[in-house]
Scaffold this active site. Sequence first.
Site, PDB file in Angstrom:
ATOM      1  N   TRP A 148       0.822  -1.222   0.000  1.00 20.01           N
ATOM      2  CA  TRP A 148       0.000   0.000   0.000  1.00 20.01           C
ATOM      3  C   TRP A 148       0.851   1.266   0.000  1.00 20.01           C
ATOM      4  O   TRP A 148       0.331   2.340  -0.265  1.00 20.01           O
ATOM      5  CB  TRP A 148      -0.925   0.024   1.222  1.00 20.01           C
ATOM      6  CG  TRP A 148      -0.201  -0.255   2.516  1.00 20.01           C
ATOM      7  CD1 TRP A 148      -0.121  -1.451   3.167  1.00 20.01           C
ATOM      8  CD2 TRP A 148       0.578   0.672   3.300  1.00 20.01           C
ATOM      9  NE1 TRP A 148       0.655  -1.334   4.297  1.00 20.01           N
ATOM     10  CE2 TRP A 148       1.100  -0.047   4.410  1.00 20.01           C
ATOM     11  CE3 TRP A 148       0.885   2.028   3.177  1.00 20.01           C
ATOM     12  CZ2 TRP A 148       1.905   0.558   5.374  1.00 20.01           C
ATOM     13  CZ3 TRP A 148       1.691   2.624   4.142  1.00 20.01           C
ATOM     14  CH2 TRP A 148       2.194   1.889   5.219  1.00 20.01           C
ATOM     15  N   LYS A 172      -2.344  -9.042  -6.989  1.00 21.58           N
ATOM     16  CA  LYS A 172      -3.204  -8.804  -5.820  1.00 21.58           C
ATOM     17  C   LYS A 172      -2.721  -7.500  -5.188  1.00 21.58           C
ATOM     18  O   LYS A 172      -1.690  -7.466  -4.515  1.00 21.58           O
ATOM     19  CB  LYS A 172      -3.101  -9.940  -4.801  1.00 21.58           C
ATOM     20  CG  LYS A 172      -4.110  -9.766  -3.670  1.00 21.58           C
ATOM     21  CD  LYS A 172      -3.803 -10.606  -2.459  1.00 21.58           C
ATOM     22  CE  LYS A 172      -2.876  -9.937  -1.489  1.00 21.58           C
ATOM     23  NZ  LYS A 172      -3.324  -8.628  -0.954  1.00 21.58           N
ATOM     24  N   PRO A 173      -3.461  -6.392  -5.397  1.00 22.53           N
ATOM     25  CA  PRO A 173      -3.032  -5.144  -4.764  1.00 22.53           C
ATOM     26  C   PRO A 173      -3.370  -5.171  -3.280  1.00 22.53           C
ATOM     27  O   PRO A 173      -4.201  -5.962  -2.837  1.00 22.53           O
ATOM     28  CB  PRO A 173      -3.867  -4.077  -5.487  1.00 22.53           C
ATOM     29  CG  PRO A 173      -5.080  -4.785  -5.976  1.00 22.53           C
ATOM     30  CD  PRO A 173      -4.703  -6.234  -6.184  1.00 22.53           C
ATOM     31  N   ALA A 174      -2.724  -4.286  -2.519  1.00 18.73           N
ATOM     32  CA  ALA A 174      -3.004  -4.220  -1.081  1.00 18.73           C
ATOM     33  C   ALA A 174      -4.463  -3.838  -0.858  1.00 18.73           C
ATOM     34  O   ALA A 174      -5.011  -2.999  -1.592  1.00 18.73           O
ATOM     35  CB  ALA A 174      -2.092  -3.183  -0.437  1.00 18.73           C
ATOM     36  N   GLY A 226       6.737  -6.274   0.457  1.00 16.69           N
ATOM     37  CA  GLY A 226       6.020  -6.104   1.716  1.00 16.69           C
ATOM     38  C   GLY A 226       6.915  -6.507   2.875  1.00 16.69           C
ATOM     39  O   GLY A 226       8.143  -6.507   2.750  1.00 16.69           O
ATOM     40  N   SER A 227       6.297  -6.878   3.973  1.00 14.28           N
ATOM     41  CA  SER A 227       7.081  -7.154   5.179  1.00 14.28           C
ATOM     42  C   SER A 227       7.820  -8.487   5.062  1.00 14.28           C
ATOM     43  O   SER A 227       7.398  -9.388   4.330  1.00 14.28           O
ATOM     44  CB  SER A 227       6.169  -7.187   6.400  1.00 14.28           C
ATOM     45  OG  SER A 227       5.398  -8.370   6.374  1.00 14.28           O
ATOM     46  N   GLU A 248      10.920  -8.359  -2.243  1.00 16.19           N
ATOM     47  CA  GLU A 248      11.415  -7.065  -1.739  1.00 16.19           C
ATOM     48  C   GLU A 248      10.814  -6.891  -0.364  1.00 16.19           C
ATOM     49  O   GLU A 248       9.626  -6.577  -0.242  1.00 16.19           O
ATOM     50  CB  GLU A 248      10.972  -5.926  -2.673  1.00 16.19           C
ATOM     51  CG  GLU A 248      11.595  -5.952  -4.045  1.00 16.19           C
ATOM     52  CD  GLU A 248      13.104  -5.818  -4.030  1.00 16.19           C
ATOM     53  OE1 GLU A 248      13.670  -5.385  -3.007  1.00 16.19           O
ATOM     54  OE2 GLU A 248      13.725  -6.180  -5.041  1.00 16.19           O
ATOM     55  N   LEU A 249      11.621  -7.086   0.680  1.00 17.14           N
ATOM     56  CA  LEU A 249      11.056  -7.182   2.030  1.00 17.14           C
ATOM     57  C   LEU A 249      11.470  -5.992   2.900  1.00 17.14           C
ATOM     58  O   LEU A 249      11.834  -4.943   2.379  1.00 17.14           O
ATOM     59  CB  LEU A 249      11.464  -8.534   2.630  1.00 17.14           C
ATOM     60  CG  LEU A 249      11.114  -9.747   1.724  1.00 17.14           C
ATOM     61  CD1 LEU A 249      11.583 -11.048   2.336  1.00 17.14           C
ATOM     62  CD2 LEU A 249       9.627  -9.804   1.415  1.00 17.14           C
ATOM     63  N   CYS A 282      10.337   1.364   2.753  1.00 16.34           N
ATOM     64  CA  CYS A 282      11.197   0.327   3.335  1.00 16.34           C
ATOM     65  C   CYS A 282      12.667   0.745   3.305  1.00 16.34           C
ATOM     66  O   CYS A 282      13.492   0.127   3.963  1.00 16.34           O
ATOM     67  CB  CYS A 282      10.972  -1.007   2.636  1.00 16.34           C
ATOM     68  SG  CYS A 282      11.176  -0.911   0.883  1.00 16.34           S
ATOM     69  N   GLU A 379      11.327  -2.162  12.192  1.00 22.50           N
ATOM     70  CA  GLU A 379      11.120  -1.174  11.129  1.00 22.50           C
ATOM     71  C   GLU A 379      10.024  -0.214  11.618  1.00 22.50           C
ATOM     72  O   GLU A 379       8.876  -0.635  11.823  1.00 22.50           O
ATOM     73  CB  GLU A 379      10.682  -1.916   9.860  1.00 22.50           C
ATOM     74  CG  GLU A 379      10.732  -1.063   8.631  1.00 22.50           C
ATOM     75  CD  GLU A 379      10.447  -1.880   7.373  1.00 22.50           C
ATOM     76  OE1 GLU A 379       9.832  -2.958   7.465  1.00 22.50           O
ATOM     77  OE2 GLU A 379      10.828  -1.408   6.290  1.00 22.50           O
TER      78      GLU A 379
HETATM   79  C1  SIN Z   1       9.370   0.633  -0.757  1.00 11.09           C
HETATM   80  O1  SIN Z   1       9.262   1.286   0.253  1.00 11.09           O
HETATM   81  O2  SIN Z   1       8.901  -0.521  -0.801  1.00 11.09           O
HETATM   82  C2  SIN Z   1      10.020   1.150  -2.004  1.00 11.09           C
HETATM   83  C3  SIN Z   1      10.683   2.426  -1.836  1.00 11.09           C
HETATM   84  C4  SIN Z   1      11.232   2.983  -3.121  1.00 11.09           C
HETATM   85  O3  SIN Z   1      11.090   2.405  -4.200  1.00 11.09           O
HETATM   86  O4  SIN Z   1      11.840   4.011  -3.053  1.00 11.09           O
END
Ligand code: SIN
Length: 475
Positions: A148, A172-174, A226-227, A248-249, A282, A379
């Site tokens: 999201w 599947k979007p958030a 996501g997480s 991508e966590l 993230c 985080e």
């Molecule tokens: C993310 O927070 O998942 C991606 C951040 C970004 O692409 O800069």
Amino acid sequence: MQDKLLINGQWVEGSDGQTTDVTNPATGELIATVAAGSAEDAVAAVDAAAAAQKLWASTAPRQRAETLRACWQILLDNQEELAGIITAEQGKPLSDARGEIAYAAEFFRWNSEEAVRIEGSIRTAPGGTNKIIVHHPPVGVVVMVTPWNFPAAMITRKVAPALAAGNAVVIKPAPDTPLTALRVGELLHEAGVPAGLVNIVPTNDAAEWFEAATAHKATRMVSFTGSTATGRALLKVASGRVLRTAMELGGNAPFVVFNDADIDAAVEGAMVAKMRHSAETCTAANRFFVESGVAEEFTTKLSAAMRAVKTGDGTDPEVSCGPMINGAAIEKISGLVNGAVAAGATVALGGSAVDGPGHFFEPTVLGGVKPTDPITSEEIFGPVAPIIPFTDTAEMIAHANDTEMGLAAYVYTADIGRGMAVSEQLEYGMVGLNRGAMSDPAAPFGGMKQSGIGREGGSEGIYEFCETQYIATSW
Ligand code: SIN
């Protein structure tokens, strides 16, 4: 506003009639009710993707490139409308939402350029008996689960390279942000993406949806942002069919400031690294390791910059920090701040949630945090900057690396040699050296350790969505 499922180029209701409500996190108001897909809908979407992918994989790379370029253009042409949708359902300020659309669109332009440059190789077998020909066909159908915090860009960062390489996708979007995803999907079709190639199926039952989508025999890959906790759960399911995965966590980024750094530049970089997109990224700086000679100056200047941040509804042009996504986020941030204070941190600025409506937290700076305090291992995903003074560089690096995460790190120093040496010792997939911004479609985004598997973007990104086939032949 699109509020149905996008399957095979058609807008359809969920097969069991379920819906999901979308609310504005700045006001708590209901803004839409969207169809929610079932396991049956997930399977129908994979069926459609599998059929469309065969034809798409056989189109000329140049043709795929032209379609992707049209996607880049159409997203930019609709930047204002898309930004408005993002701000309404996700909360980030309009200026950030516009920036997100430019970023999201750029993945299409970059990958349109990559589509015609997927390389293979040919070599002679060491024994001289035959040739070894290596090429990279598409993987096939890719199931994508997206977050999201960047409801457009985290979709396009996956979809653009996947399509460039000749794949089809089911997304599947958030549940908090389906409206951006559905409108992006609609625009991609207007730009010429063939029916069935991009399917978007929001759901209320993520686990059942994912089981069904990944159990389908046509599904070959899972791509998730996501997480780390959710990533682990998805990896377990994906392992049942030995699916290829790209993950991508989470992150826990250290932001290191040495005594010799330009402190004003470091504060400017810190504001980007911490506060970009309302601190819900993230890559966000999570722990500020500041050498003791400049800790006080950095804390004072960072507090002043954070104090100047206006928090509020993202439609207000003066606002640069929007609401957090929901009440649970506020509870988590409050718990971390209270825990740090109980452990001896001092509150240089902020420290509290703001009364509703909406889910707001004050920009906060905590001084005198110890490298082992609980806030340093979580985080934060909110506008809180914990400052950890240090004197010994080797010890600081050991603490910076003492985490399961390894996504992004930042280093500020006037000595570029030291900056490079420290960057190399940090176990992170991405390092900003005297820079607070690093996200770029032309660069490989991704983490080491439990921050992920694989890279998105750069010339590396497209190969995540490619198989490797080797043909042995002689002539
Ligand atoms: C993310 O927070 O998942 C991606 C951040 C970004 O692409 O800069």
